[in-house]
Each structure stands twice: as structure tokens, then as C-alpha cells.
Motif scaffolding. Structure first.
Motif, short mmCIF file in Angstrom:
data_model
loop_
_atom_site.label_atom_id
_atom_site.label_comp_id
_atom_site.label_asym_id
_atom_site.label_seq_id
_atom_site.Cartn_x
_atom_site.Cartn_y
_atom_site.Cartn_z
N ASN A 165 1.04 -1.05 0.22
CA ASN A 165 -0.05 -0.13 -0.06
C ASN A 165 0.69 1.52 -0.26
O ASN A 165 0.78 1.72 1.01
N ASP A 167 1.25 5.37 -2.13
CA ASP A 167 0.69 6.10 -3.62
C ASP A 167 1.08 6.09 -4.62
O ASP A 167 3.06 5.35 -4.80
N HIS A 168 0.92 6.57 -5.35
CA HIS A 168 0.46 6.46 -6.89
C HIS A 168 2.37 7.31 -7.20
O HIS A 168 3.18 6.39 -8.22
N GLU A 169 2.73 8.20 -6.69
CA GLU A 169 3.81 8.67 -6.45
C GLU A 169 5.15 8.37 -6.51
O GLU A 169 6.42 8.12 -6.97
N LYS A 192 8.12 4.19 3.00
CA LYS A 192 6.67 4.48 2.96
C LYS A 192 6.06 3.54 4.34
O LYS A 192 4.80 3.36 4.62
#
Length: 229
Positions: A165, A167-169, A192
Motif C-alpha cells: 500500500n 501512493d501513486h507518486e 513508506k
């Protein structure tokens, strides 16, 4: 033998028709309306698997406390093995609650945490973190590139079989890093994922019944040792 109003012989078990029900298990919304409110529902496969994994967690954590010499391997990504020369297991168990770093430094702790994550169906987060740690130790540039692509395809890319999980960036930054793979190309994604485990899964691990049992046993063994010293 007499028959009731339903047409069944008295004493004969009633088996509801499942035609039209979705999935293998019955959720609340899928329960047949014709059943009496007091009738028992069959647990779905998800609930049975969760119960089985919870039982496995308690069993494995107990083994770790009483047999610190046990050799146990986890996950293809981690490849961690507990050796026979470990420091006192009771003290080690209590140190896991001091910080997430303390847990990750302990091979027993990583194994126990991995088993707990399996009960929450989120072990891919730890497996990815372990894969990144192993990746950083790679010295061959050829192996570095092949490992990087394998890790990305398994954990990072969209719709990956064990997608973590992030983020897209972060996912896109990691994708670009693959073009010139270095030992640091997963650093941001790994950080992350680590933060997610520390803030989300780690507190629940410490509050879990199995870990609470372990700390009680560890404290009890520590008291017993002091009394006999």
C-alpha cells in the motif's frame, strides 16, 4: 412418523436452498430470509481462515518463547533463520514493545510479527521490507537489476500479486529508479511501508492476546530466575 407444515418429517434437519447466493459463505446480507432468527449460519471461508491463522499465531509465539533455539524460516523474501545461540528469550520478548526498531532487530521478533501479519492478511508489507533489506546487500550489478525488477513486479507495480500500500507518486518514482538500478532504488517505497507497519500493524501486534500472553510468561520467568539467584 408425522410431518410438520413444511412437509418435512419431524426431526429431519432443514437444509436451506442456496440458489442465488453469492460466494461460498453467507454474509448477513446473503442470509436466506426464510430461516428463523435463531438458526445458525455457516462461517464463510474467510472467517475460517482467519480463525486458523489466529490459532497458528498463538501456537508459534508460544514455541518462540519456550524454544528459542528453534530454527524457522519465513517468506521467500525474508529468508531469515533463527539460530541456536540466542540471548535470553524472555528479555528479548519484552524488548519488542520498546520500539519498532527493537522488534525488527530481533530475528525472533520478525518471525513473530510476520506470523501476526498473516492473521491480518498483510504480511506482504513485511516481506517487501525484508526483500529490500536483502536487496541492499547485493553487490553484483547484474543481480541488482534482475532483483530490482523481480521485487517491483511482485510488490510495487499496480495490480502486483502482493502489492503493498503505497501512493501513486512513490510507485512512479520507484519505477523510474529501475532504469538505473542501485541499492537505493527502493528506499522511498520501503520507508513508506515501514511507516505504515509502525503506525498501524505494530500497535495491534503489541495489543494482541498472543503477545500479551508472551509478555506475561516472560515476566513470570524473569521473576522466577531472580528468586532462584
Amino acid at each position: 412418523v408425522g410431518r410438520g407444515s413444511s412437509g418435512l418429517e419431524l426431526g429431519e434437519p432443514f437444509t436451506p436452498k442456496r440458489k442465488g447466493l453469492r460466494g461460498k459463505g453467507w454474509g448477513h446480507a446473503e442470509h436466506p430470509r426464510g430461516l428463523a432468527s435463531g438458526s445458525r449460519q455457516r462461517p464463510g471461508p474467510g472467517a475460517l481462515l482467519l480463525a486458523q491463522r489466529a490459532k497458528e499465531l498463538k501456537s508459534r509465539l508460544g514455541i518462540l518463547l519456550h524454544k528459542p533455539e528453534l530454527a524457522h524460516r519465513i517468506g521467500a523474501a525474508g529468508k531469515l533463520q533463527l539460530g541456536s545461540r540466542q540471548r535470553d528469550s524472555s528479555r528479548e520478548v519484552l524488548e519488542w514493545r520498546e520500539s519498532f526498531d527493537q522488534l525488527l532487530k530481533s530475528k525472533n521478533g520478525v518471525t513473530a510479527f510476520h506470523t501476526f501479519l498473516k492473521t491480518e492478511f498483510s504480511e506482504e508489507n513485511l516481506d517487501f521490507w525484508l526483500a529490500c533489506e536483502d536487496f541492499k546487500k547485493t553487490r553484483s550489478k547484474t543481480k541488482l537489476a534482475s532483483k530490482a525488477n523481480r521485487i517491483f513486479e511482485e510488490f510495487v507495480q499496480s495490480e502486483a500479486p502482493r502489492e503493498v500500500n503505497i501512493d501513486h507518486e512513490t510507485r512512479e518514482i520507484t519505477r523510474k529508479n529501475l532504469s538505473g538500478a542501485t541499492s537505493a532504488c527502493f528506499n522511498e517505497a520501503q520507508a513508506k511501508t515501514r511507516t505504515l507497519m509502525e503506525k498501524d500493524s505494530y500497535p495491534r501486534f503489541l495489543k494482541s492476546a498472543s503477545y500479551q500472553d508472551m509478555t506475561k510468561q516472560a515476566a513470570s520467568r524473569g521473576t522466577s530466575k531472580r528468586l532462584h539467584t
